[in-house]
Design a protein around this motif. Structure first.
Motif, PDB file in Angstrom:
ATOM      1  N   TYR A  39     -11.897   3.896   2.680  1.00  0.00           N
ATOM      2  CA  TYR A  39     -11.031   4.983   3.155  1.00  0.00           C
ATOM      3  C   TYR A  39     -11.645   5.713   4.342  1.00  0.00           C
ATOM      4  O   TYR A  39     -10.946   6.384   5.102  1.00  0.00           O
ATOM      5  N   TYR A  56      -8.406   3.062   5.492  1.00  0.00           N
ATOM      6  CA  TYR A  56      -7.703   2.206   4.532  1.00  0.00           C
ATOM      7  C   TYR A  56      -7.419   3.053   3.288  1.00  0.00           C
ATOM      8  O   TYR A  56      -8.349   3.565   2.654  1.00  0.00           O
ATOM      9  N   PRO A  57      -6.145   3.228   2.932  1.00  0.00           N
ATOM     10  CA  PRO A  57      -5.817   4.236   1.911  1.00  0.00           C
ATOM     11  C   PRO A  57      -6.408   3.929   0.527  1.00  0.00           C
ATOM     12  O   PRO A  57      -6.251   2.831   0.004  1.00  0.00           O
ATOM     13  N   ARG A  58      -7.054   4.915  -0.078  1.00  0.00           N
ATOM     14  CA  ARG A  58      -7.652   4.745  -1.402  1.00  0.00           C
ATOM     15  C   ARG A  58      -6.580   4.493  -2.468  1.00  0.00           C
ATOM     16  O   ARG A  58      -6.847   3.871  -3.493  1.00  0.00           O
ATOM     17  N   ILE A  59      -5.372   4.976  -2.190  1.00  0.00           N
ATOM     18  CA  ILE A  59      -4.292   4.799  -3.169  1.00  0.00           C
ATOM     19  C   ILE A  59      -3.932   3.314  -3.349  1.00  0.00           C
ATOM     20  O   ILE A  59      -3.255   2.933  -4.298  1.00  0.00           O
ATOM     21  N   LEU A  60      -4.429   2.474  -2.447  1.00  0.00           N
ATOM     22  CA  LEU A  60      -4.161   1.029  -2.573  1.00  0.00           C
ATOM     23  C   LEU A  60      -5.134   0.346  -3.552  1.00  0.00           C
ATOM     24  O   LEU A  60      -5.038  -0.864  -3.782  1.00  0.00           O
ATOM     25  N   LYS A  83      -4.127  -2.327  -6.037  1.00  0.00           N
ATOM     26  CA  LYS A  83      -2.701  -2.573  -5.736  1.00  0.00           C
ATOM     27  C   LYS A  83      -2.490  -3.617  -4.640  1.00  0.00           C
ATOM     28  O   LYS A  83      -1.739  -4.567  -4.822  1.00  0.00           O
ATOM     29  N   LEU A 111       2.131  -2.310   3.459  1.00  0.00           N
ATOM     30  CA  LEU A 111       1.063  -1.455   2.925  1.00  0.00           C
ATOM     31  C   LEU A 111       1.587  -0.045   2.672  1.00  0.00           C
ATOM     32  O   LEU A 111       1.241   0.591   1.676  1.00  0.00           O
ATOM     33  N   GLN A 129       3.504   0.156  -0.529  1.00  0.00           N
ATOM     34  CA  GLN A 129       2.588   0.154  -1.670  1.00  0.00           C
ATOM     35  C   GLN A 129       1.849   1.485  -1.800  1.00  0.00           C
ATOM     36  O   GLN A 129       1.540   1.925  -2.904  1.00  0.00           O
ATOM     37  N   ALA A 130       1.545   2.091  -0.656  1.00  0.00           N
ATOM     38  CA  ALA A 130       0.784   3.347  -0.658  1.00  0.00           C
ATOM     39  C   ALA A 130       1.711   4.559  -0.768  1.00  0.00           C
ATOM     40  O   ALA A 130       1.248   5.706  -0.666  1.00  0.00           O
ATOM     41  N   THR A 147       3.798   5.746   1.346  1.00  0.00           N
ATOM     42  CA  THR A 147       3.824   6.549   2.569  1.00  0.00           C
ATOM     43  C   THR A 147       4.654   5.792   3.611  1.00  0.00           C
ATOM     44  O   THR A 147       5.465   4.929   3.236  1.00  0.00           O
ATOM     45  N   ILE A 199       0.005   4.806   8.161  1.00  0.00           N
ATOM     46  CA  ILE A 199      -0.967   3.712   7.985  1.00  0.00           C
ATOM     47  C   ILE A 199      -1.686   3.424   9.311  1.00  0.00           C
ATOM     48  O   ILE A 199      -2.914   3.381   9.367  1.00  0.00           O
TER      49      ILE A 199
END
Ligand SMILES: Cc1ncc(COP(=O)(O)O)c(C=O)c1O
Length: 384
Positions: A281, A285-289, A292, A345, A348-349, A351, A356
């Motif tokens: 992150y 790169y989003p941590r919420i992924l 996932k 992405l 999935q995130a 957003t 992104i």
């Protein structure tokens, strides 16, 4: 030194997207949104690559406009955001940077700054037709237009509005358009015949041909991404400009029952091969992924196992043959026949693709493919 984590920016794709958007806009003037470091793509290299194709460049702040001018950009720049204070206004006026005349206080401050400098302020007046963000309300706009006409320090170069829902709710977008067309456009046409009228963002260029007026203001679509996942089909002509890539730093075999990463949120249900990637992150790169999304290695999907760390992410390469230290892993972009888009992405995130690409961090070096060059070139222009 080799590249660890990097974003490849295809400037030829950006020129292609812009050419297609210009065609859709029927050859009207174009103002290209290069704010927020050109949505993460690098404001200076992107602006240089498209300068000959556009009429204006759009930034969010005076600082962003100054950065472009200092890099040698000559095209007129319009700051969409509201200047913060007298210093910013004076800097803008001195440099012929156009700015958003959004409320009465700015009108007063701009006139004062202009008379102090003995130089006219070039402004684009924003009308808030339903976005409820910046700009004059419809009922005060008419009055203010008259005041501007009488003020010799203010030159009204443009008048604009911004749509809140041109991607997802066309009924409301049409309501905004009608408000603008009925209440503002006739007065501007009559009293300021040279003023440039503009309204259309990327979504409106496609969905609302009537909103094209004199100039359009595309942003996300220049970078090859649709404003909403639902618009992917109707914008099939777009070529995504950014790929985000990283490298394998370590490969390890683990037995069944081993936890991975902080919190041990993933436990191996069989013996597995895990690759540790040089991205986290801290690179945007989003941590919420976590647990996932997947990366592409050797053209195959490598799913994320465990949480995304600040600098590292673990992926499952049990089914990907011959993964070695130094191999490339694709976070966004193509690898063989497979592709991961920023839009996928984003879904999935939970957003939007705008976030992104804009969030790709400064640690990820931007590598450019310049028009008429086939090789990727590492240049120090821009950030990262
Ligand atoms: C006022 C204004 N115009 C145009 C744009 C470009 O919009 P898009 O990126 O959706 O094309 C933006 C983007 O946020 C904006 O704020």
């Amino acid at each position: 030194m080799g590249l660890r984590t990097w974003a490849e920016i295809d400037l030829e794709a950006i020129r292609h997207n812009l050419a297609e958007l210009k065609r859709l806009a029927g050859g009207r003037m174009v103002a290209a949104a290069v704010k927020a470091d050109a949505y993460g793509h690098g404001a200076v290299p992107v602006s240089k690559a498209i300068e000959d194709m556009v009429d204006f460049l759009l930034t969010a702040t005076v600082d962003e406009a100054v950065e472009l001018q200092d890099a040698g950009i000559k095209k007129p720049i319009l700051v969409l955001g509201i200047p913060l204070d007298q210093d910013e206004l004076e800097e803008a006026i001195r440099r012929d940077i156009r700015f958003n005349l959004a409320h009465k206080e700015i009108l007063k401050m701009a006139a004062e700054a202009a008379s102090k400098l003995g130089k006219k302020a070039l402004v684009h007046m924003e009308i808030d037709t339903g976005m409820t963000r910046t700009g004059f309300d419809l009922d005060e706009a008419v009055d203010v237009l008259q005041q501007i006409g009488e003020n010799s320090w203010i030159e009204l170069e443009g008048v604009f509005t911004h749509f809140a829902t041109a991607d997802v709710d066309l009924d409301f977008a049409r309501t905004q358009l009608e408000r603008f067309k009925n209440n503002i456009v006739p007065i501007v046409r009559q009293n300021f015949p040279n003023a440039i009228i503009h309204a259309a963002n990327s979504a409106a260029i496609v969905h609302l041909p009537e909103a094209v007026f004199d100039m359009v203001r595309p942003g996300i679509s220049i970078y090859g991404l649709p404003p909403d996942p639902k618009m992917e089909g109707e914008m099939g002509f777009l070529k995504p400009a950014m790929s985000l890539k990283t490298r394998v730093l370590q490969v390890r075999e683990i037995p069944k029952g081993v936890g991975i990463s902080y919190g041990l949120t993933f436990k191996s249900d069989r013996p597995m091969k895990i690759a540790t990637l040089a991205i986290g992150y801290g690179d945007g790169y989003p941590r919420i992924l976590s647990n996932k999304a997947h990366f592409l290695i050797h053209g195959k999907a490598a799913p994320i196992r465990g949480v995304v760390c600040m600098d590292l992410t673990m992926v499952d390469v049990t089914e990907v043959p011959n993964v070695r230290v130094g191999d490339v892993a694709v976070a966004i972009g193509r690898d063989g026949k497979a592709e991961i888009t920023a839009t996928q992405l984003a879904v999935q995130a939970k957003t939007i693709n705008y976030e992104i690409v804009t969030r790709v961090g400064i640690r990820a070096k931007r590598i450019y493919k310049f028009p008429k060059e086939s090789d990727w070139t590492q240049r120090s222009e821009g950030k990262g």
